[in-house]
Design a protein around this motif. Structure first.
Motif: not given
Length: 536
Positions: A245-262
């Motif tokens: 669960v922790a790994a999944s949330l981290v990856l999804i969080g990073l994906a949201l950051w990439v989609e929004a900022r990068v």
């Protein structure tokens, strides 16, 4: 869009006749995508028994396809905004066909699950792209009628799939023939689309968000792995669960950051969710996915393992649900095209879905079959009025340049709900059946109703899917009773998700369907119109 052929169509536009010709190929592609799941449904008990699989294996044959379909749907949708849509549909058909061939010759459960995962890549493309292509050809107002056609094809595939699958399993071809049957249809769709589909495409620099796509796929995959394996391979509350669960949330969080900022061309443009209709329809799609896929995928298992039916007989029982879906999808699509109003169909459809799934929660191994069929028909009528029209509502509020991304987002989240529902409810089913069988056998032994020879004949573990005909009569009765009660319980668990979808739909603001494919002022961004060319 007019209802008669136009000899003076604007450059880059398709005439009504051309639309109907291309629609034939698109509906064939949609039929293949739907058939890939339904034709296998009644074959799964035979497949898993033949390859010595377990209830977890049964679940993963379904989840593997849903997983890759879900993870890649937004990628296909984004590619549709950048590349030739016709080429992408054809690539998806080829991928699907290769996966089908490998699945047909699979020697064990591992290879079969891997082939189903590869097959899901193509199914994800077909699921997303057919909606996108139709949206590119016709206006939202006219699209209601075409959405009805999609619903009708969905219903036809769902009806003919189990019937065809049952007949194939009971024939000399065996279950392996179920994976071959879609290949000729895919080939026909490929040829028809090559000859008939001529769409404008956007001429601009292509920038694919590989990082975002990878993070999205990884995050969703880990989450679904946790949902499907927890409770059987490890405890829900355990170090393994926490890690996944922790790994999944981290990856999804990073994906949201990439989609929004990068990412300059994000796979999932987060600006889409500023629109209330898109946000609420996406949330509703997740819940509908859980309720629809999560519960109904186990109905064929109920008919075969709890009611002792053959695969063909189980396929015939599916007519009840799909008949309702067929009628309501066609009727709702035509009325929506005529009136431009769609919310009443979503609300009414979800009321029927809640009622149908709630009533199916009362079934067990002794429920009269006509009662089960009636509850299935109610559920089908509700689903037919809901599924395609949610996509239509989102497309109506989306700028043309974001049609691919928006359509695929709704489809993706519905698939996420379906994947999670199938996995989680499959784990619940396996746990309940195992517990029920163990308790039942213990009672028989205690009562002296099993001989030592009969106990020795029980060669498989209680977690495996048995071949009922080979079991002693008392043990067979226990399995049938346990499966019947467990499947009924799954629908009870799924009902709150249908209620949540209903609440989301209530808060969607109805916007009358547009009569053109022009820009949507509230969503589209300012800028010059892209240069168009016709792809042939």
């Amino acid at each position: 869009m007019t209802t008669a052929p136009s000899a003076t169509a604007e450059p880059g536009q398709m005439t009504h006749r051309e639309i109907l010709e291309a629609l034939t190929g698109l509906l064939l592609a949609m039929f293949v995508a739907m058939l890939s799941s339904t034709v296998v449904s009644n074959a799964l008990p035979a497949i898993v028994t033949d390859l010595h699989g377990s209830q977890t294996g049964y679940t993963w044959v379904v989840v593997a396809t849903l997983l890759t379909m879900t993870a890649t749907t937004p990628i296909w949708g984004k590619l549709a905004d950048l590349f030739s849509k016709k080429l992408l549909v054809q690539v998806a058909l080829v991928i699907f066909s290769i996966g089908s061939v490998v699945a047909a010759v699979a020697p064990n459960m591992g290879v079969l699950i891997g082939a189903r995962a590869f097959q899901g890549l193509g199914v994800g493309g077909l699921t997303a792209l057919v909606q996108v292509v139709i949206a590119s050809m016709v206006s939202p107002r006219e699209r209601g009628r075409y959405s009805g056609y999609i619903g009708a094809v969905f219903a036809t595939a769902t009806v003919s799939g189990p019937l065809l699958g049952g007949l194939i399993v009971d024939s000399p071809l065996g279950w392996r023939g179920c994976f071959i049957v879609g290949i000729p249809v895919a080939a026909l769709a490929f040829v028809v689309l090559q000859k008939t589909l001529h769409l404008p495409t956007i001429k601009r620099d292509v920038k694919i968000d590989y990082l975002g796509a990878t993070l999205i796929m990884a995050g969703i995959s880990l989450l679904l792995v946790w949902v499907s394996l927890a409770g059987t391979n490890f405890d829900w509350i355990s170090g393994t669960s926490a890690g996944l669960v922790a790994a999944s949330l981290v990856l999804i969080g990073l994906a949201l950051w990439v989609e929004a900022r990068v990412a300059s061309e994000p796979v999932i443009p987060l600006r889409l969710f500023r629109d209330r209709t898109t946000a609420l329809a996406t949330a509703a799609s997740v819940m509908i996915g859980v309720a629809m896929f999560g519960a109904t995928v186990y109905l064929s298992q109920y008919f075969q393992l709890a009611r002792g039916m053959s695969p063909t007989e189980a396929g015939l029982m599916s007519i009840a649900m799909v008949g309702g879906l067929l009628v309501s999808s066609i009727v709702s699509g035509r009325v929506i095209t005529r009136t431009g109003l769609w919310k009443r169909w979503l609300v009414g459809g979800m009321v029927l879905v809640i009622a149908g799934i709630g009533l199916l929660g009362t079934i067990d191994a002794t429920t009269p079959l006509w009662v089960v069929g009636a509850w299935m028909a109610i559920t089908g009528v509700g689903l037919g009025a809901t599924m395609q029209n949610l996509v239509l509502a989102v497309q109506n509020n989306t700028a043309p340049k974001d049609l691919g991304a928006a359509s695929s987002v709704v489809a993706m989240f519905r698939s996420i709900g379906g994947s999670a529902g199938v996995a989680a409810l499959g784990a619940v089913l396996a746990h309940q059946v195992t517990g029920g069988v163990k308790d039942g056998i213990a009672r028989l032994i205690h009562a002296g109703k099993l001989t030592p020879e009969q106990i020795q004949q029980l060669q498989h573990s209680t977690g495996d899917i048995p071949k009922l005909a080979d079991l002693p009569a008392p043990i067979r009765a226990i399995y049938e009773g346990s499966f019947g009660e467990a499947v009924g319980h799954l629908f009870t668990v799924a009902t709150p998700f249908a209620v949540a979808a209903f609440l989301c739909i209530l808060f969607i603001k109805e916007v009358p369907l547009r009569t053109s494919n022009g820009p949507v002022e509230s969503v589209s961004e300012r800028g010059d119109e892209p240069e168009l060319e016709t792809v042939r």
